[in-house]
Design a protein around this motif. Structure first.
Motif, short mmCIF file in Angstrom:
data_model
loop_
_atom_site.label_atom_id
_atom_site.label_comp_id
_atom_site.label_asym_id
_atom_site.label_seq_id
_atom_site.Cartn_x
_atom_site.Cartn_y
_atom_site.Cartn_z
N PHE A 92 0.87 -1.17 0.00
CA PHE A 92 0.00 0.00 0.00
C PHE A 92 0.91 1.22 0.00
N TYR A 93 0.69 2.17 -0.92
CA TYR A 93 1.61 3.30 -0.97
C TYR A 93 0.93 4.52 -1.59
N GLN A 142 -7.74 9.89 -1.46
CA GLN A 142 -8.27 8.75 -2.19
C GLN A 142 -7.63 8.59 -3.56
N GLU A 143 -7.46 9.72 -4.26
CA GLU A 143 -6.92 9.65 -5.63
C GLU A 143 -5.45 9.27 -5.67
N ARG A 144 -4.77 9.29 -4.51
CA ARG A 144 -3.34 8.95 -4.49
C ARG A 144 -3.09 7.58 -3.89
#
Length: 438
Positions: free
Chosen positions: A222-223, A273-275
């Motif tokens: 997860f990053y 959220q978008e990243r």
């Protein structure tokens, strides 16, 4: 290299023992052959890839001021007894006794040897810091070697070791090496995410693993996408400045990155959220600060600024060079074969002659080949075109320069980009310029 005269034994069928994509493709593309359980011979094309990875690793180590040495594969057991690790290491270590009944071992790592070499020569804090590295074969007797070079018993590794007079200096060395690693992986054409790793009894947060993102990776990842957006090669970091190194390090570690074993769900919620990105990763590097663990155990000290003896602070930094070959393939392949990043590919391009024996085709192919005969593969075989295209895709050359009778008459070379599949028509001079640019 002319393919008709080369030792590049490709396979049409997938060997039964190959369980993952990189193992299958390395065998089929003629990069390696197994000689014993977990031990591989590197054939010409595979060795070229290995050497390219080594070159990039070396250049980035040299760039931060690390100095290359070469330590032997066999080590005296006495060194490991001094550190207390000889009996503790376990059955992965291959222990050997020579004809004089002296205990030796095939080195799985080099902390003891480099600490001893350092202690023989460096006596004062004025001679610090020192950062030494080598690229050498290692052996660890894995219980169940598998997945080809990804988990073999014999492997090629870059291991580096830093020596500093104090903790602040050791932290600077650590940050400098993190920058070198991020630059290295970017040049290798792969995305590598640094993850905080366990530091054992020493504690603290100065241990990071580097995971290449690949669908077949052993760990869930997860990053923050911000990590992907950085151009590490263009980062304006002054590697001699504590402040500059700290700013770089704080920036890198401010972005969320974790494996599934250490995933903090609440911290993940703070990432926009978008990243948010999820995937899987293959560990290919590890950097680690361990303080005076070895210098103190082996009684290696230097004269400090106040005249007292002090134990230098150390760190170790590993990159799995041979493992990277498999990891790059895991991250970059399709159903037809390997897709090599340009800097590690065994050849810049393959020249495919669709009609060997045709005077115009032969002349045009020869003209292209003579530009860089050591860096180009010329498929001059009399095989049918389909077999040539299949081998070119399998071996993953970044570019395919295709010469057929119609093109030769009109002075046109068809160029195929392996990564995108895009095709272009070029004049011979344009194709030569493309080869020259690499």
């Amino acid at each position: 290299m002319r393919l008709s005269r080369s030792f590049l034994p490709t396979l049409k069928e997938t060997p039964a023992e190959a369980q993952i994509a990189s193992h299958r493709l390395m065998l089929r593309a003629g990069l390696v052959r197994q000689t014993a359980s977990g031990i591989y011979a590197w054939l010409p094309a595979g060795l070229r890839v290995l050497r390219n990875i080594e070159r990039i690793v070396r250049e980035e180590q040299n760039r931060i001021g690390a100095q290359e040495v070469l330590m032997p594969t066999l080590q005296s057991a006495d060194l490991w007894k001094r550190s207390g690790r000889y009996d503790a290491y376990g059955p992965e270590m291959l222990r050997i006794r020579d004809r004089h009944e002296r205990d030796l071992l095939y080195g799985p790592t080099n902390e003891e040897m480099i600490t001893d070499l350092f202690g023989q020569s460096v006596k004062s804090y004025r001679e610090l810091p020192q950062m030494l590295y080598h690229v050498q074969w290692k052996f660890r007797d894995e219980v169940r070697p598998r997945f080809g070079v990804m988990r073999g018993r014999e492997f090629l590794m870059k291991d580096a070791y830093s020596f500093d007079a104090d903790y602040e200096g050791a932290v600077n060395s650590y940050r400098r090496m993190m920058l070198a690693y991020l630059r290295t992986f970017q040049r290798l054409g792969v995305r590598a995410v640094p993850m905080v790793a366990d530091t054992g009894p020493i504690g603290g947060d100065l241990s990071h693993e580097f995971l290449i993102l690949a669908p077949t990776g052993e760990s869930g990842v997860f990053y923050d996408a911000a990590l992907e957006e950085q151009d590490w090669l263009a980062q304006p970091v002054d590697t001699q400045s504590t402040e500059s190194l700290k700013g770089f390090f704080d920036n890198v570690t401010s972005w969320y990155a974790a494996t599934d074993e250490k995933h903090d769900a609440s911290a993940w919620e703070d990432v926009p959220q978008e990243r948010r990105r999820e995937g899987r990763g293959i560990e290919v590097g590890h950097i680690f600060y361990f303080g005076t663990k070895y210098t103190q155990a082996m009684d290696i000290s230097v004269t400090g600024q106040d005249g007292a003896q002090v134990y230098p602070e150390m760190g170790s930094y590993g990159i799995g060079v041979s493992r990277l070959t498999g990891a790059i393939i895991e991250a970059s392949h399709d159903e037809n074969g390997i897709i090599w990043p340009a800097e590690v590919a065994p050849f810049r391009a393959v020249i495919i002659n669709l009609k060997p024996g045709d005077a115009l085709c032969d002349a045009l192919c020869d003209a292209l080949y003579e530009v860089a005969p050591d860096d180009l593969l010329y498929d001059d075989r009399s095989d049918r075109a389909g077999a040539k295209f299949a081998d070119a895709d399998l071996m993953g050359h970044p570019l395919q320069l295709i010469v057929g009778p119609k093109g030769a008459v009109s002075g046109v070379v068809e160029v195929k980009c392996r990564a995108t599949g895009a095709r272009y028509e070029m004049t011979p001079d344009e194709a030569i310029a493309l080869i020259t640019r690499g």
